[in-house]
Design an enzyme around this catalytic site. Structure first.
Site, PDB file in Angstrom:
ATOM      1  N   ASP A 334       0.831  -1.205   0.000  1.00 47.40           N
ATOM      2  CA  ASP A 334       0.000   0.000   0.000  1.00 47.40           C
ATOM      3  C   ASP A 334       0.876   1.270   0.000  1.00 47.40           C
ATOM      4  O   ASP A 334       1.701   1.460   0.893  1.00 47.40           O
ATOM      5  CB  ASP A 334      -0.872  -0.061   1.277  1.00 47.40           C
ATOM      6  CG  ASP A 334      -1.992   0.937   1.269  1.00 47.40           C
ATOM      7  OD1 ASP A 334      -2.014   1.804   0.386  1.00 47.40           O
ATOM      8  OD2 ASP A 334      -2.856   0.843   2.172  1.00 47.40           O
ATOM      9  N   GLY A 373      -5.108   3.707  -7.764  1.00 46.15           N
ATOM     10  CA  GLY A 373      -5.238   3.998  -9.186  1.00 46.15           C
ATOM     11  C   GLY A 373      -4.342   5.109  -9.694  1.00 46.15           C
ATOM     12  O   GLY A 373      -4.457   5.502 -10.863  1.00 46.15           O
ATOM     13  N   ASP A 394     -10.507   4.098  -1.099  1.00 46.96           N
ATOM     14  CA  ASP A 394     -11.033   3.076  -0.185  1.00 46.96           C
ATOM     15  C   ASP A 394     -12.551   2.940  -0.284  1.00 46.96           C
ATOM     16  O   ASP A 394     -13.278   3.929  -0.309  1.00 46.96           O
ATOM     17  CB  ASP A 394     -10.709   3.454   1.262  1.00 46.96           C
ATOM     18  CG  ASP A 394      -9.264   3.183   1.583  1.00 46.96           C
ATOM     19  OD1 ASP A 394      -8.456   3.062   0.647  1.00 46.96           O
ATOM     20  OD2 ASP A 394      -8.940   3.109   2.773  1.00 46.96           O
TER      21      ASP A 394
HETATM   22  C1  GAL Z   1      -5.561   2.043   3.039  1.00 49.98           C
HETATM   23  C2  GAL Z   1      -6.046   0.901   2.179  1.00 49.98           C
HETATM   24  C3  GAL Z   1      -6.971   0.058   3.010  1.00 49.98           C
HETATM   25  C4  GAL Z   1      -6.228  -0.459   4.209  1.00 49.98           C
HETATM   26  C5  GAL Z   1      -5.631   0.701   4.997  1.00 49.98           C
HETATM   27  C6  GAL Z   1      -4.738   0.212   6.119  1.00 49.98           C
HETATM   28  O1  GAL Z   1      -4.689   2.824   2.299  1.00 49.98           O
HETATM   29  O2  GAL Z   1      -6.716   1.410   1.062  1.00 49.98           O
HETATM   30  O3  GAL Z   1      -7.486  -0.992   2.232  1.00 49.98           O
HETATM   31  O4  GAL Z   1      -5.234  -1.333   3.776  1.00 49.98           O
HETATM   32  O5  GAL Z   1      -4.852   1.520   4.154  1.00 49.98           O
HETATM   33  O6  GAL Z   1      -4.143   1.247   6.820  1.00 49.98           O
END
Ligand code: GAL
Length: 567
Positions: A334, A373, A394
């Site tokens: 991420d 994306g 999200d």
């Molecule tokens: C966001 C991600 C989520 C989750 C979260 C955890 O950036 O889109 O799905 O993983 O971080 O902190």
């Protein structure tokens, strides 16, 4: 550019306040300053050339020092300015540590890394931030007394020392390494621009994952949507038990992915450990494997994850090896704080670095990108060894959110196919305020989008309706169709949408969705949907034949959707 310095100097013998000192460029604005000279000060205040500054500062300064004419030549002005600075600095011996300070620290591998300190002082209380190359940490327990200061950051980092003439000497105590002496010098505004330490990025080359790793969209479960950071070994084992026994495993849900919140700290060798909630990752992976399931984990290319846990920045290869040694089969990676280190345009190289590290660690790991994306990830995601990539922001447990994610992913439709899939985020089926109808439409849309089916609810404890939604084998078959073509929205009739997806055996999957809060009646000739007269029309949820050769018609509840298989 005018660099303006606002100082409150508390000299041993001279107080200058408030002083707005402009840089010594030709177009510098000179403002009056107020100098008060305590009796015992022996230093003479310099005679400073002053040019009137219009506006607020000029007005504020009225009645302070008498305005003087500026020196005629730029040279004289420069000399006067330098003199002022020298006198100010030599006189200055501030007790305050307020401001930005910079230094470097040595790592165990001998490399030096920048560290920035932003100190805020209020009486004896010290607060602020320490900015390491891998992330920022707030100052805790900070005290300043008689020019001595001490504070801690994170867990186990202690600093103590004293302010000297124009520097700060600190001892950096990290319980995992020998004490280190740091000399801090003042950092100006430029400190804010100092780049983090950036290792060179790899040059771009395609490092595709073997397509077999995700010939069809991956299926499994992820902890984030329901549990967020409140996860533990016990929860993951409980989820594995449930999935292995409630029919989900047989339906194809095999990846159990631990999202953000499992990370502990790095040791002196830089090896990342799990936190107290996960006492033994290897044992947990063994347990999950013993159930015939696979284990997934989460990290970030940045210094910190979105949940402010340790990321893989500067430790990519080491972390890939740690994950492989634990027996991890899936990595969700991420972007998060990577934006503090890299430009978005560098994201392909950044992800390639981990893609390569995973391949070098020699354990098949499904690499799943999460970067919402940016930079049209669907155009290059497969080239960094990824099998899936998030296409959107999200998801939230609401009809609007999941519908928006589905719409946003359309642009990437041509890029999905066996081995590499667009990912509109984990399912919200059975979560939050999703009604059963919302959950079914979430599932139906994901099936049409050839999306990874990653359940996000508490599968240990779910309603019959949630279970039925997740386990519909005829819908799952459409998601997993070997042709791997993602649906696109082909028609919109008011609040009714029609989505269409070709399937491997020549059938078409058709989704009719009511996006409104009202009941809707829908009737259309097949030809108006761009389809030839079908021979067989099957409502996939009921598996009953539906419609006629000429027409399709139905009544839909708010947010309801139906999928038909048409041949
Ligand atoms: C966001 C991600 C989520 C989750 C979260 C955890 O950036 O889109 O799905 O993983 O971080 O902190």
């Amino acid at each position: 550019m005018i660099s303006r310095l606002i100082l409150t100097l508390n000299c041993c013998s001279l107080t200058v306040k408030p002083l707005v000192l402009s840089g010594c460029s030709d177009d510098a604005l000179w403002v009056p300053m107020h100098i008060t000279k305590p009796e015992h000060c022996t230093m003479k205040a310099p005679s400073v050339a002053i040019r009137r500054k219009r506006g607020a500062v000029g007005r504020a300064s009225r009645g302070l020092a008498r305005e003087r004419r500026p020196p005629r030549s730029p040279l004289l002005r420069a000399v006067a300015c330098t003199l002022l600075l020298v006198v100010s600095l030599s006189c200055h011996r501030s007790k305050s540590v307020e401001g930005w300070w910079k230094t470097t620290r040595k790592l165990h591998d001998g490399t030096e890394r920048p560290v920035l300190f932003e100190f805020k002082q209020s009486g004896h209380r010290l607060s602020g931030t320490v900015r390491f190359d891998w992330g920022d940490l707030p100052i805790q327990n900070g005290i300043v007394e008689n020019e001595r200061l001490s504070f801690s950051v994170g867990s186990g980092f202690e600093f103590s020392g004293s302010k000297t003439f124009n520097s700060i000497e600190l001892t950096f105590h990290d319980e995992r390494a020998p004490d280190q002496a740091l000399l801090l010098s003042a950092a100006g505004d430029e400190a804010l621009q100092l780049p983090h330490y950036r290792p060179p990025l790899p040059s771009l080359r395609a490092i595709h994952a073997p397509p077999a790793i995700a010939n069809t969209p991956p299926m499994g479960w992820n902890s984030w949507n329901h549990f967020h950071k409140n996860i533990s070994d016990a929860i993951i084992r409980g989820v594995a038990d449930a999935i292995a026994s409630n029919g989900m495993k047989e339906a194809g849900y095999v990846y159990i992915v631990i999202d953000d919140g499992w990370q502990g700290e790095r040791d002196a060798q830089g090896r990342l450990h799990s936190n107290r909630q996960f006492p033994d990752m290897r044992a947990l992976a063994d347990y999950v494997h013993s159930k015939g399931l696979k284990l997934g984990i989460y990290s970030s290319p940045g210094p910190q994850t979105c949940g402010r846990f340790e990321g893989s920045y500067l430790h990519e290869q080491q972390d890939a090896e740690t994950f492989a040694a634990w027996g991890v089969d899936f990595l969700k990676y991420d972007w998060c704080s990577a934006s503090r280190v890299y430009r978005p345009s560098e994201s392909r190289a950044v992800f390639q670095k981990m893609g390569y590290a995973l391949q070098a660690a020699r354990r098949p790991v499904l690499f799943s990108l999460c970067q919402y994306g940016i930079e049209d990830v669907w155009l290059w995601g497969a080239d960094v060894g990824a099998s899936t990539w998030r296409t959107t922001a999200d998801i939230q447990p609401s009809f609007r959110s999941m519908h928006q994610n589905a719409l946003n992913q359309q642009i990437a439709a041509p890029l999905a196919g066996p081995g590499h899939w667009n990912d509109p985020d984990m399912l919200e089926v059975g979560n939050g305020n999703m009604t059963d109808t919302d959950s079914q439409s979430n599932f139906n849309l994901w099936v049409m989008l050839a999306a990874p089916l990653i359940a996000g609810n508490d599968v240990r404890n779910m309603t019959e309706s949630t279970r039925n939604t997740l386990l519909n084998k005829d819908l799952i078959a459409i998601d997993q169709d070997p042709l791997g073509k993602q649906a696109i929205r082909t028609r919109v009739f008011g609040k009714i949408e029609v989505w269409q997806r070709p399937l491997a055996n020549g059938d078409q999957a058709i989704l009719i969705l009511n996006t409104s809060e009202e009941h809707q009646f829908f009737r259309s000739a097949w030809k108006d949907l761009g389809l030839p007269q079908p021979k067989v029309i099957v409502d996939v949820r009921s598996m009953k034949e539906a419609g006629t050769a000429a027409w399709i018609q139905m009544e839909l509840q708010p947010h309801e959707s139906r999928i038909f298989r048409v041949s």
